[in-house]
Design a protein around this motif. Structure first.
Motif, PDB file in Angstrom:
ATOM      1  N   LYS A  99       0.821  -1.219   0.000  1.00 23.95           N
ATOM      2  CA  LYS A  99       0.000   0.000   0.000  1.00 23.95           C
ATOM      3  C   LYS A  99       0.851   1.263   0.000  1.00 23.95           C
ATOM      4  O   LYS A  99       0.334   2.353  -0.227  1.00 23.95           O
ATOM      5  CB  LYS A  99      -0.925   0.012   1.227  1.00 23.95           C
ATOM      6  CG  LYS A  99      -1.989  -1.045   1.206  1.00 23.95           C
ATOM      7  CD  LYS A  99      -2.980  -0.760   0.121  1.00 23.95           C
ATOM      8  CE  LYS A  99      -4.153  -1.705   0.197  1.00 23.95           C
ATOM      9  NZ  LYS A  99      -5.152  -1.419  -0.819  1.00 23.95           N
ATOM     10  N   SER A 149       0.741   7.090   8.609  1.00 25.18           N
ATOM     11  CA  SER A 149      -0.496   6.495   8.096  1.00 25.18           C
ATOM     12  C   SER A 149      -0.653   5.065   8.576  1.00 25.18           C
ATOM     13  O   SER A 149      -1.767   4.611   8.854  1.00 25.18           O
ATOM     14  CB  SER A 149      -0.507   6.532   6.570  1.00 25.18           C
ATOM     15  OG  SER A 149      -0.491   7.853   6.103  1.00 25.18           O
ATOM     16  N   ARG A 178      -3.720   3.467  10.750  1.00 20.60           N
ATOM     17  CA  ARG A 178      -4.449   2.261  10.347  1.00 20.60           C
ATOM     18  C   ARG A 178      -4.387   1.176  11.423  1.00 20.60           C
ATOM     19  O   ARG A 178      -5.280   0.353  11.533  1.00 20.60           O
ATOM     20  CB  ARG A 178      -3.901   1.703   9.025  1.00 20.60           C
ATOM     21  CG  ARG A 178      -4.157   2.578   7.835  1.00 20.60           C
ATOM     22  CD  ARG A 178      -5.624   2.628   7.508  1.00 20.60           C
ATOM     23  NE  ARG A 178      -5.864   3.499   6.394  1.00 20.60           N
ATOM     24  CZ  ARG A 178      -6.909   4.300   6.307  1.00 20.60           C
ATOM     25  NH1 ARG A 178      -7.805   4.328   7.271  1.00 20.60           N
ATOM     26  NH2 ARG A 178      -7.076   5.075   5.268  1.00 20.60           N
ATOM     27  N   LEU A 226       2.209   2.998   2.404  1.00 23.17           N
ATOM     28  CA  LEU A 226       1.814   3.999   3.387  1.00 23.17           C
ATOM     29  C   LEU A 226       3.029   4.478   4.169  1.00 23.17           C
ATOM     30  O   LEU A 226       3.964   3.729   4.409  1.00 23.17           O
ATOM     31  CB  LEU A 226       0.785   3.412   4.357  1.00 23.17           C
ATOM     32  CG  LEU A 226      -0.563   3.002   3.762  1.00 23.17           C
ATOM     33  CD1 LEU A 226      -1.473   2.478   4.863  1.00 23.17           C
ATOM     34  CD2 LEU A 226      -1.219   4.161   3.043  1.00 23.17           C
TER      35      LEU A 226
END
Length: 122
Positions: free
Chosen positions: A88, A94, A98, A90
């Motif tokens: 992803k 972030s 999450r 990230l």
């Protein structure tokens, strides 16, 4: 000790959920843990912004899509972090955003009494 159904390749993206009940959900209730999480989010002052609930729902959906019916273990969580970093893409901030709902969800899940066990049978 509860049976584990962790596959040796748990670090690789899992196939979609199968129709059979995984072993660990016979002892715990993931839906009740998610409901407790959302009740907890509703009591927070930040829930009035509207983004908090949406962020928690998105994060939990990402976790459920990754984990499928696998037993939530530390190895699976490490695989999830690796997935967020390298699939992803990230950033660390972030990733932490999450993981916060996932940690809260797992905390509520761990506080549940196991179904079907009494006293020292656990």
């Amino acid at each position: 000790m509860l049976p584990s159904n962790i596959h040796p390749n748990a670090h690789i993206m899992q196939a979609p959920n199968s129709t059979h009940l995984p072993l660990w959900t016979q002892y715990f209730n993931p839906a009740a843990a998610a409901a407790e999480l959302y009740r907890h989010v509703a009591t927070r002052a930040s829930s009035n912004t509207g983004n908090t609930l949406e962020s928690y729902q998105t994060s939990l959906a990402m976790w459920n899509a990754f984990a499928g019916d696998q037993l939530p273990t530390s190895e699976l969580i490490q695989s999830y972090i690796f997935y967020l970093q390298h699939t992803k893409w990230l950033k660390p901030s972030s990733i932490m955003a999450r993981l916060a709902p996932v940690r809260a969800y797992l905390k509520f899940l761990s506080k549940q009494p196991t179904i079907g066990y009494r006293g020292d049978e656990r």
